[in-house]
Design a protein around this motif. Sequence first.
Motif, PDB file in Angstrom:
ATOM      1  N   GLY A 100      91.576  31.957  23.753  1.00 41.71           N
ATOM      2  CA  GLY A 100      91.734  32.532  25.087  1.00 41.71           C
ATOM      3  C   GLY A 100      90.792  33.682  25.340  1.00 41.71           C
ATOM      4  O   GLY A 100      91.047  34.525  26.202  1.00 41.71           O
ATOM      5  N   ALA A 101      89.684  33.756  24.588  1.00 34.85           N
ATOM      6  CA  ALA A 101      88.744  34.865  24.720  1.00 34.85           C
ATOM      7  C   ALA A 101      88.055  34.844  26.081  1.00 34.85           C
ATOM      8  O   ALA A 101      87.773  33.788  26.637  1.00 34.85           O
ATOM      9  N   SER A 102      87.765  36.021  26.611  1.00 33.97           N
ATOM     10  CA  SER A 102      87.027  36.119  27.858  1.00 33.97           C
ATOM     11  C   SER A 102      85.542  35.887  27.648  1.00 33.97           C
ATOM     12  O   SER A 102      84.846  35.424  28.547  1.00 33.97           O
ATOM     13  N   ALA A 103      85.044  36.247  26.488  1.00 31.72           N
ATOM     14  CA  ALA A 103      83.611  36.103  26.220  1.00 31.72           C
ATOM     15  C   ALA A 103      83.398  35.901  24.722  1.00 31.72           C
ATOM     16  O   ALA A 103      84.139  36.443  23.902  1.00 31.72           O
ATOM     17  N   VAL A 104      82.381  35.118  24.376  1.00 29.95           N
ATOM     18  CA  VAL A 104      82.022  34.861  22.984  1.00 29.95           C
ATOM     19  C   VAL A 104      80.560  35.257  22.784  1.00 29.95           C
ATOM     20  O   VAL A 104      79.666  34.760  23.479  1.00 29.95           O
TER      21      VAL A 104
END
Length: 700
Positions: free
Chosen positions: A424-428
Amino acid sequence: MRIPVLYHDEDIIVVDKPIGIPTAAPPGDPYPGDVLRAVGAQLGLAGLTTPQRLPAELSGVLVLAARPEASSALTESLGARGVEQVYLALVHGRPQGPSGTIDAPLARAPGEAAERYRVTNARDKRGQRAVSHYRLLDASPDERYSLLEVTDAPAEGGPADRRPADRGPADRGPADWPKAVGTAGHQVRAHLAHLGLPVVGDWLYGGGAESAAAQAEAARPGELSTNAPGARRGHSLAGGKRLADGKRPAAGGKAGAGESPGARPGPFAPRLGLHLVRLTLPHPGSGRPVTFSAPVPALFQGLAGGLPELRLAAAVASRHIRSALRRTQPGAAGPAGLIDLALARRGPLAADPGTTIYRLINGAADGLPGLAVDRYGAGLVVNVYDEGPDIAAGAAAAAGARANPGQAEPLAPALLDLLANATGASAVYVKYRQREASRVEDEDLPALAPAAPVAGRAAGRGSPSTSGGGGSANAAAPEAAALALGEYVAHEEGLAYLVRPGEGWNPGLFPDMREMRGRVRAWAAGRRVLNTFAYTCGFGVAARAGGAARVVNLDVSWPLLERGRANYRANGFRPESEDFLYGDTFDWLPRLKARHELFDLIILDPPGFARTKTHTFSAARDYGKLAGGAAGVLAPGGLLVACCNVADLAWGRFQDRVVAGLDEAWRAAEIVGRYGAPALDFPGLPGRESYLKILVARLA
């Protein structure tokens, strides 16, 4: 850290103990990384105890006593063998029959540092009788894996009542009960390995058992009865009944079952396939039998699908995950299963809203060699470690810089999407790391450590994801908005740290020092603290939070000290100018000594190699000099915390250098602690030293 609680009353707390967490901490360790203290902090209770023993690698039902009277009653019931323990064992191979009994005495394996037992014979005075009953629950379609229900039943009379003679006081269970082997799962592990069905991921028994010749010599015909179909040759087999005439039918059967008289080294697996699923014992208050059950781990429920994650982990154990993924669809069950397994291991950290900085995937130890993933609040940092000389060119091609049309992208985008979706990360963000940082040219840095996220949606564009799957939950909207600006707040055990995941190699805090920052926080109360090689002052923040009388942060980088000041402000601490020293540690230590400044706690956390205007430092060569210089400003009775992250420098050599430096400074010291990386999120490979070595010495 949060431990799942299954039951709680005034006498007992029952928890589902995760893997990677010990039941109790070693003596003298102030960090609450064990079940007893973690649950106590979680529930606001002090003085929890337990007579039950579950090692860190084992999961399942664990009973804690909330009152001294309950602890005594539990000890008495366990000592009287008034318990029934039922394990789920995920094993290699399949037994020939649906059930069986293993009646084989066990003795402590001689000359072993780790606790380990071996099957012996009835004439062995060190042995104690041990009986295990098993039942087949399920098997994979190819019969490569099976799920067994195993009960380590009490054995009445005879050698069962004799304690192994070589068990010292530290090894004894409550009242030194005869079933101490079974209470830690060792009986089940040793018996199944002996049967030729080693537990998945069990390097202590499945991969390190005695040779077949030694086993055969220890177990002679008629002296050992293993009443189970598919058991080892040389022991009686009769469909669950003991043979009275000493005849020994040959053992045959499926692959992995009864093929060899010794337990074979099993393929690598990222967790031990043993789970204490059910425990029955007399309640310490009422005396009536009560039963507690723990949920079945997801891995144990995947037999119908063939457990592709275990196959992939075994297949890539000696290779880089990128090589394997060139032959495997990244969205397939194998990679997804390994990621899910890694996230499940970090569940206690993911459940803690006060900690949003930790490692999600730790390379080969999680079945994904060459890949390490760190969580920093709403963002992930994916570290791809050097697979060969083409990584720089490949990373550049992926970023569109100095593109090489013939170069494949180093990490499949689908895998990055899989990580983003699972967490569920917003950015990688991705960092393509070289074996030696000195090999990186300045023009290659933007391609190797891109400033922009490469997967997921950038924070601030729409609503950030706050749903979970393993740990990127609790990403607040202000934090995500700050992420769009390149800097945002993430947390570690309630303390706030400003991180920049898109800036260079390191976001601003090293997750592998989490436990050590916690120890410094505990030690710092009332002490004068010197934090050398301070970086962004993580240790300084922890020391201030712990109530230090004074904290001095020393670093050769002025911009990093400015970020340290910002970390102070983020936690409500006022950054005084005299608390931040700019310059080379080797230059400042003699200056501080000349000023007659003394400290009660000094942290040495240098890089493995560094070059400044006046010094070149190599940990392997110069650590003794560094320790000696620090000794000159350490007060009598003070603590020296010496850290080293050079994997090639062995523990013994590192300690020798520190001690030699202290000797040259004419300071006697007592070693009071040896620590490595946090086992929960930085698991290591069996038989290998931790790359991170931390030595704590108290100076006379």
